[in-house]
Design a protein around this motif. Structure first.
Motif, PDB file in Angstrom:
ATOM      1  N   LEU A   6       0.844  -1.200   0.000  1.00  9.75           N
ATOM      2  CA  LEU A   6       0.000   0.000   0.000  1.00  9.75           C
ATOM      3  C   LEU A   6       0.880   1.251   0.000  1.00  9.75           C
ATOM      4  O   LEU A   6       1.712   1.432   0.898  1.00  9.75           O
ATOM      5  CB  LEU A   6      -0.907  -0.020   1.238  1.00  9.75           C
ATOM      6  N   LEU A   7       0.708   2.093  -1.012  1.00  8.87           N
ATOM      7  CA  LEU A   7       1.437   3.366  -1.112  1.00  8.87           C
ATOM      8  C   LEU A   7       0.473   4.498  -0.808  1.00  8.87           C
ATOM      9  O   LEU A   7      -0.586   4.588  -1.436  1.00  8.87           O
ATOM     10  CB  LEU A   7       1.997   3.567  -2.521  1.00  8.87           C
ATOM     11  N   VAL A   8       0.835   5.350   0.131  1.00 10.33           N
ATOM     12  CA  VAL A   8      -0.054   6.456   0.514  1.00 10.33           C
ATOM     13  C   VAL A   8       0.689   7.781   0.348  1.00 10.33           C
ATOM     14  O   VAL A   8       1.708   8.027   1.018  1.00 10.33           O
ATOM     15  CB  VAL A   8      -0.530   6.314   1.980  1.00 10.33           C
ATOM     16  N   LEU A  14       4.090  11.514  -7.758  1.00  6.54           N
ATOM     17  CA  LEU A  14       5.144  10.759  -7.071  1.00  6.54           C
ATOM     18  C   LEU A  14       4.713   9.314  -6.857  1.00  6.54           C
ATOM     19  O   LEU A  14       5.494   8.378  -7.035  1.00  6.54           O
ATOM     20  CB  LEU A  14       5.472  11.402  -5.719  1.00  6.54           C
ATOM     21  N   ILE A  15       3.465   9.146  -6.471  1.00 13.65           N
ATOM     22  CA  ILE A  15       2.980   7.801  -6.180  1.00 13.65           C
ATOM     23  C   ILE A  15       2.970   6.954  -7.451  1.00 13.65           C
ATOM     24  O   ILE A  15       3.225   5.746  -7.403  1.00 13.65           O
ATOM     25  CB  ILE A  15       1.586   7.867  -5.502  1.00 13.65           C
ATOM     26  N   GLU A  16       2.705   7.590  -8.595  1.00 12.39           N
ATOM     27  CA  GLU A  16       2.719   6.847  -9.869  1.00 12.39           C
ATOM     28  C   GLU A  16       4.131   6.354 -10.189  1.00 12.39           C
ATOM     29  O   GLU A  16       4.318   5.236 -10.638  1.00 12.39           O
ATOM     30  CB  GLU A  16       2.200   7.723 -11.014  1.00 12.39           C
ATOM     31  N   VAL A  17       5.118   7.229  -9.960  1.00  8.88           N
ATOM     32  CA  VAL A  17       6.517   6.839 -10.211  1.00  8.88           C
ATOM     33  C   VAL A  17       6.891   5.654  -9.331  1.00  8.88           C
ATOM     34  O   VAL A  17       7.447   4.658  -9.798  1.00  8.88           O
ATOM     35  CB  VAL A  17       7.464   8.033  -9.934  1.00  8.88           C
ATOM     36  N   LEU A  18       6.562   5.761  -8.059  1.00  5.68           N
ATOM     37  CA  LEU A  18       6.890   4.677  -7.116  1.00  5.68           C
ATOM     38  C   LEU A  18       6.164   3.389  -7.489  1.00  5.68           C
ATOM     39  O   LEU A  18       6.766   2.303  -7.502  1.00  5.68           O
ATOM     40  CB  LEU A  18       6.454   5.082  -5.701  1.00  5.68           C
TER      41      LEU A  18
ATOM     42  N   VAL B 120      12.719  10.393  -6.681  1.00  3.96           N
ATOM     43  CA  VAL B 120      11.341  10.148  -7.111  1.00  3.96           C
ATOM     44  C   VAL B 120      10.755  11.420  -7.734  1.00  3.96           C
ATOM     45  O   VAL B 120      10.074  11.362  -8.757  1.00  3.96           O
ATOM     46  CB  VAL B 120      10.491   9.679  -5.910  1.00  3.96           C
ATOM     47  N   ASP B 121      11.070  12.568  -7.134  1.00  2.00           N
ATOM     48  CA  ASP B 121      10.560  13.835  -7.678  1.00  2.00           C
ATOM     49  C   ASP B 121      11.099  14.096  -9.083  1.00  2.00           C
ATOM     50  O   ASP B 121      10.363  14.557  -9.949  1.00  2.00           O
ATOM     51  CB  ASP B 121      10.962  15.010  -6.770  1.00  2.00           C
ATOM     52  N   GLN B 122      12.376  13.812  -9.288  1.00  2.00           N
ATOM     53  CA  GLN B 122      12.962  14.002 -10.627  1.00  2.00           C
ATOM     54  C   GLN B 122      12.292  13.075 -11.640  1.00  2.00           C
ATOM     55  O   GLN B 122      11.988  13.483 -12.756  1.00  2.00           O
ATOM     56  CB  GLN B 122      14.469  13.726 -10.590  1.00  2.00           C
ATOM     57  N   ASN B 123      12.059  11.835 -11.220  1.00  2.00           N
ATOM     58  CA  ASN B 123      11.368  10.895 -12.117  1.00  2.00           C
ATOM     59  C   ASN B 123       9.966  11.389 -12.451  1.00  2.00           C
ATOM     60  O   ASN B 123       9.514  11.276 -13.600  1.00  2.00           O
ATOM     61  CB  ASN B 123      11.294   9.513 -11.467  1.00  2.00           C
ATOM     62  N   ALA B 124       9.287  11.950 -11.456  1.00  2.00           N
ATOM     63  CA  ALA B 124       7.933  12.466 -11.694  1.00  2.00           C
ATOM     64  C   ALA B 124       7.970  13.643 -12.665  1.00  2.00           C
ATOM     65  O   ALA B 124       7.089  13.786 -13.524  1.00  2.00           O
ATOM     66  CB  ALA B 124       7.296  12.889 -10.370  1.00  2.00           C
ATOM     67  N   LYS B 125       9.014  14.485 -12.552  1.00  2.00           N
ATOM     68  CA  LYS B 125       9.135  15.628 -13.478  1.00  2.00           C
ATOM     69  C   LYS B 125       9.383  15.135 -14.906  1.00  2.00           C
ATOM     70  O   LYS B 125       8.843  15.691 -15.865  1.00  2.00           O
ATOM     71  CB  LYS B 125      10.284  16.542 -13.028  1.00  2.00           C
ATOM     72  N   ILE B 126      10.200  14.094 -15.043  1.00  2.00           N
ATOM     73  CA  ILE B 126      10.465  13.540 -16.378  1.00  2.00           C
ATOM     74  C   ILE B 126       9.169  12.974 -16.959  1.00  2.00           C
ATOM     75  O   ILE B 126       8.831  13.222 -18.118  1.00  2.00           O
ATOM     76  CB  ILE B 126      11.561  12.450 -16.310  1.00  2.00           C
ATOM     77  N   ASP B 127       8.433  12.219 -16.130  1.00  2.00           N
ATOM     78  CA  ASP B 127       7.160  11.666 -16.604  1.00  2.00           C
ATOM     79  C   ASP B 127       6.204  12.781 -17.033  1.00  2.00           C
ATOM     80  O   ASP B 127       5.496  12.654 -18.038  1.00  2.00           O
ATOM     81  CB  ASP B 127       6.509  10.806 -15.510  1.00  2.00           C
ATOM     82  N   GLY B 128       6.205  13.884 -16.254  1.00  2.00           N
ATOM     83  CA  GLY B 128       5.345  15.026 -16.591  1.00  2.00           C
ATOM     84  C   GLY B 128       5.729  15.619 -17.937  1.00  2.00           C
ATOM     85  O   GLY B 128       4.869  15.933 -18.769  1.00  2.00           O
ATOM     86  N   ALA B 129       7.050  15.762 -18.172  1.00  2.00           N
ATOM     87  CA  ALA B 129       7.530  16.315 -19.454  1.00  2.00           C
ATOM     88  C   ALA B 129       7.153  15.393 -20.609  1.00  2.00           C
ATOM     89  O   ALA B 129       6.743  15.859 -21.679  1.00  2.00           O
ATOM     90  CB  ALA B 129       9.043  16.507 -19.400  1.00  2.00           C
ATOM     91  N   LEU B 130       7.259  14.082 -20.379  1.00  2.00           N
ATOM     92  CA  LEU B 130       6.914  13.126 -21.441  1.00  2.00           C
ATOM     93  C   LEU B 130       5.417  13.153 -21.733  1.00  2.00           C
ATOM     94  O   LEU B 130       4.990  13.053 -22.886  1.00  2.00           O
ATOM     95  CB  LEU B 130       7.354  11.714 -21.065  1.00  2.00           C
ATOM     96  N   ARG B 131       4.623  13.294 -20.678  1.00  2.00           N
ATOM     97  CA  ARG B 131       3.168  13.347 -20.891  1.00  2.00           C
ATOM     98  C   ARG B 131       2.781  14.594 -21.682  1.00  2.00           C
ATOM     99  O   ARG B 131       1.926  14.534 -22.562  1.00  2.00           O
ATOM    100  CB  ARG B 131       2.445  13.348 -19.545  1.00  2.00           C
ATOM    101  N   THR B 132       3.426  15.715 -21.362  1.00  2.00           N
ATOM    102  CA  THR B 132       3.153  16.945 -22.123  1.00  2.00           C
ATOM    103  C   THR B 132       3.517  16.725 -23.590  1.00  2.00           C
ATOM    104  O   THR B 132       2.766  17.091 -24.491  1.00  2.00           O
ATOM    105  CB  THR B 132       3.967  18.127 -21.545  1.00  2.00           C
ATOM    106  N   LEU B 133       4.677  16.098 -23.815  1.00  2.00           N
ATOM    107  CA  LEU B 133       5.099  15.795 -25.185  1.00  2.00           C
ATOM    108  C   LEU B 133       4.050  14.922 -25.881  1.00  2.00           C
ATOM    109  O   LEU B 133       3.668  15.196 -27.022  1.00  2.00           O
ATOM    110  CB  LEU B 133       6.451  15.061 -25.162  1.00  2.00           C
ATOM    111  N   GLY B 134       3.586  13.884 -25.184  1.00  5.06           N
ATOM    112  CA  GLY B 134       2.601  12.973 -25.776  1.00  5.06           C
ATOM    113  C   GLY B 134       1.318  13.677 -26.158  1.00  5.06           C
ATOM    114  O   GLY B 134       0.769  13.456 -27.240  1.00  5.06           O
TER     115      GLY B 134
END
Lengths: 126, 208
Positions: A6-8, A14-18, B120-134
């Motif tokens: 469970l991720l909260v 962030l939760i999607e990345v994790l 994790v925050d950096q990964n989320a920012k990359i995902d955000g940039a990719l989603r905008t691109l998509g």
């Protein structure tokens, strides 16, 4: 039925990345997401009702509708010995002490993804 | 090479080949070239192009309009629907939390080995940039489809299977390359470069 992690966290990005990282590396587990304490409580109630094993809870400390450490404590009252990881970017010494006393692993943000994965694996194997 | 096989040669064949070889052979040869290019690209590259089925489907649909002598409106519909369909696939995959753009982008830039070392925050920012691109790329592709459909309605009027139809098809191919394909390609390159720059800013170093 596969055990759940469970991720909260109220930060859904962030939760999607994790969740994606854990799902890719721990195929034996189903990753359950919750964006608030209320969501998490509902998820746990649903798991309990279906008899699904909860293997680990990972929670942010500061949530929109509550406190991650208090949620973990209340969960552990019903699931004694449940492995738990709490993470935070900022917390006072009382939180550190309370987490330590409860045997909850406390991680400080920012956390590298590799560290996350290693911590989750270690908690599951403990 | 791509421009020659996908736009120039088909246009020339449809314009001049129709008179020389007849309607059917000219249409078949002109439509075979983009398919040959797509298959050749697939054979030459390590990973297959995800757009290959659409290229083949598009050529088959155009051939069907010609050979079965369907109304030219069907050709316009086909021109619009395929790219709009691709745009929709981008949107739907994004809505379901599995954006198609992520594996597509990672065909160009391998992010897998970089991600674990980032927060994790950096990964989320990359995902955000990719989603905008998509979203922007999917929108551009869909818009190019609508433009191509409108262009087809404006240019292709003759009955399918006739010499005039092939000539109009040739004109449409030439025009659409100039006013749709080229601008869409430039927009795509701009979006990709912008995203690479954003990812590099997050990672803190150039991507190799």
């Amino acid at each position: 039925m596969a055990a759940r992690i469970l991720l909260v966290d109220d930060e859904t990005d962030l939760i999607e990345v994790l969740a994606d990282a854990l799902a890719a590396r721990l195929p034996g587990f189903v990753i359950q997401r919750a964006s608030s304490v209320a969501d998490a409580e509902a998820a746990v109630a649903s798991l309990d009702a279906s008899g699904t094993e909860l293997a680990l809870v990972v929670s942010d400390h500061r949530l929109g509708d509550g406190d991650g450490l208090k949620f973990i404590a209340s969960l552990r009252a019903r699931h004694p010995g449940l492995p738990a990881i709490l993470y935070t970017g900022q917390a006072g010494p009382e939180v550190v002490a309370a987490a330590s006393a409860a045997g909850v692993r406390l991680l400080w943000k920012p956390i590298r993804l590799a560290t996350w994965i290693a911590e989750v694996r270690a908690a599951l194997e403990a | 090479m791509e421009v020659v096989l996908v736009a120039v040669l088909p246009a020339v064949i449809l314009t001049w080949g129709t008179t020389a070889w007849g309607t059917g052979p000219a249409l078949a040869l002109a439509l075979a070239l983009p398919v040959i290019h797509a298959v050749w690209s697939r054979a030459a590259s390590v990973a297959p192009s995800p757009f290959l089925p659409f290229v083949v489907l598009g050529a088959l649909a155009t051939a069907s309009v010609g050979w079965f002598a369907l109304s030219p409106v069907w050709f316009a519909a086909k021109e619009a629907l395929l790219p709009v369909g691709i745009g929709l696939i981008f949107a739907v995959s994004d809505a379901f939390g599995r954006p198609l753009i992520v594996p597509l982008f990672e065909r160009l830039v391998e992010l897998g080995p970089i991600r674990p070392g980032l927060t994790v925050d950096q990964n989320a920012k990359i995902d955000g940039a990719l989603r905008t691109l998509g979203r922007m790329w999917g929108g551009a592709i869909a818009l190019s489809g609508v433009a191509s459909g409108v262009l087809a309605l404006a240019i292709v009027h003759s009955e399918a299977g006739t010499e005039a139809f092939n000539l109009e098809l040739g004109r449409h191919t030439a025009w659409s390359w100039g006013v749709i394909t080229l601008p869409t390609t430039l927009v795509t390159m701009f979006l990709l470069l912008r995203t690479v720059r954003r990812v590099e800013a997050v990672v803190g170093r150039p991507l190799t």
